[in-house]
Enzyme design. Structure first.
Site, PDB file in Angstrom:
ATOM      1  N   ASP A 138      -1.180 -15.179 -32.355  1.00  0.00           N
ATOM      2  CA  ASP A 138      -0.283 -13.062 -31.769  1.00  0.00           C
ATOM      3  C   ASP A 138      -1.134 -12.636 -30.574  1.00  0.00           C
ATOM      4  OD1 ASP A 138       1.546 -10.578 -32.563  1.00  0.00           O
ATOM      5  OD2 ASP A 138      -0.286 -10.269 -32.340  1.00  0.00           O
ATOM      6  N   LYS A 195       2.496  -9.271 -26.386  1.00  0.00           N
ATOM      7  CA  LYS A 195       3.431  -7.618 -25.929  1.00  0.00           C
ATOM      8  C   LYS A 195       3.305  -7.190 -24.775  1.00  0.00           C
ATOM      9  CE  LYS A 195       1.857  -7.308 -30.644  1.00  0.00           C
ATOM     10  NZ  LYS A 195       0.458  -8.366 -30.487  1.00  0.00           N
ATOM     11  N   TYR A 221      -4.507  -6.188 -25.396  1.00  0.00           N
ATOM     12  CA  TYR A 221      -6.190  -7.362 -25.945  1.00  0.00           C
ATOM     13  C   TYR A 221      -7.091  -7.471 -24.528  1.00  0.00           C
ATOM     14  CZ  TYR A 221      -3.010  -7.013 -29.511  1.00  0.00           C
ATOM     15  OH  TYR A 221      -2.040  -6.695 -30.940  1.00  0.00           O
ATOM     16  N   HIS A 236       4.936  -3.026 -27.616  1.00  0.00           N
ATOM     17  CA  HIS A 236       3.530  -2.694 -27.705  1.00  0.00           C
ATOM     18  C   HIS A 236       3.748  -1.376 -28.569  1.00  0.00           C
ATOM     19  CE1 HIS A 236      -0.739  -3.637 -28.083  1.00  0.00           C
ATOM     20  NE2 HIS A 236      -0.079  -3.609 -29.738  1.00  0.00           N
TER      21      HIS A 236
END
Length: 306
Positions: free
Chosen positions: A46, A76, A51, A105
């Site tokens: 994931d 996401k 990120y 997200h």
């Protein structure tokens, strides 16, 4: 038996436990950690646009040398670019032609829910993602989405642990009724952020009965709720312990209920962990020292000290 897969409402299947690359990994090279997770047995990875580590996730996937069907990859849209640009950039960084699951997200990134979801539906129809879903959506938002969607979200990834379970029960029930699979992140919060809280005691008896750690019992509780686990670690030992939860006997109804009751009581003292309270104290102390320095230098006036 080991963790298996869950059936999604679009006919696809998803592994019931995932290795997450958010949290402390944001902006970092996670190649080694993801490689270690895959070697340990994780088949679901994931990540997210936010990120800023999709490129290293992609590097780890390439290093694993597995066939594409052996890995389930979630990423996401985090609102940093347009939805279409985001998925294309994510696929490029991951070095994939298609992800298995693409999520919104957070609803704060959504300007027009119906319009943005149509774009997600096109992403699925164009084969850029096998499944589409959301993250951090509450009941009202999901109701609105389901009313206008041609394709229902397959997943809703949320913050879930015993201390917020009661407030999420309606959401879990709604998702179950709509065939939307729930994923949980930060489920170890009672241990990592609120040690010494009521849940700690509720974990002791099942841990003793099963010869398991409190962390494993918490993940077993998530599993018992029919929720997919998203967790992370930097150590192989912890990764293997998380995966071993799939081999543990089920918690009893009484044990699950005891954890639910303890969670409803909330953390023992406050919503702040010891570390968080210490950080707040140090910040206030430094602020006071700074103000006193300015006062001593004659740069500011503090009436009650004059």
């Amino acid at each position: 038996m080991p963790f298996g897969t869950v059936q999604l409402n679009d006919g696809n299947k998803m592994p019931a436990i995932a290795f997450g690359t958010g949290s402390k990994w944001k902006g970092q090279d996670v190649t080694d950690y993801v490689s270690e997770a895959i070697e340990a047995g994780f088949s679901h990875i994931d990540t997210a646009q936010f990120y800023r580590n999709e490129d290293s996730v992609g590097a780890a996937i390439r290093q694993a040398g597995l066939s594409r069907s052996e890995l389930f990859v979630t990423t996401k849209w985090s609102g940093l670019t347009s939805i279409r640009s985001a998925i294309e950039a994510s696929l490029d960084k991951l070095d994939l032609k298609q992800v298995d699951l693409y999520l919104i997200h957070n609803p704060t990134f959504v300007k027009d829910l119906e319009k943005d979801w149509k774009e997600f539906e096109r992403i699925k129809e164009d084969g850029l993602s096998k499944s589409i879903g959301v993250s951090n959506f509450d009941v009202e938002l999901l109701r609105s989405l389901v009313r206008t969607a041609d394709i229902k979200p397959a997943v809703n990834q949320i913050l879930l642990h015993p201390y917020n379970y009661a407030e999420n029960k309606e959401l879990l029930e709604f998702c179950a009724g709509q065939g939307i699979v729930v994923e949980a992140y930060s489920s170890l919060t009672p241990i990592t952020r609120h040690p010494g809280g009521p849940v700690d005691k509720a974990l002791q008896d099942p841990a003793k009965r099963l010869g398991a750690s409190p962390v494993q019992i918490l993940l077993s509780w998530v599993k018992a709720k029919g929720v997919v686990i998203v967790t992370t670690s930097s150590t192989r030992e912890h990764m293997e312990k998380y995966l071993a939860v799939g081999d543990l006997p089920d918690l009893t109804d009484e044990e699950i209920a005891a954890i639910d009751r303890a969670g409803a009581e909330g953390p023992s003292s406050s919503r702040w962990s010891t570390t968080e309270k210490l950080c707040i104290f140090l910040f206030c102390f430094q602020l006071i020292c700074f103000l006193l320095l300015l006062y001593t230098c004659g740069w500011i006036h503090i009436p009650f000290l004059e």
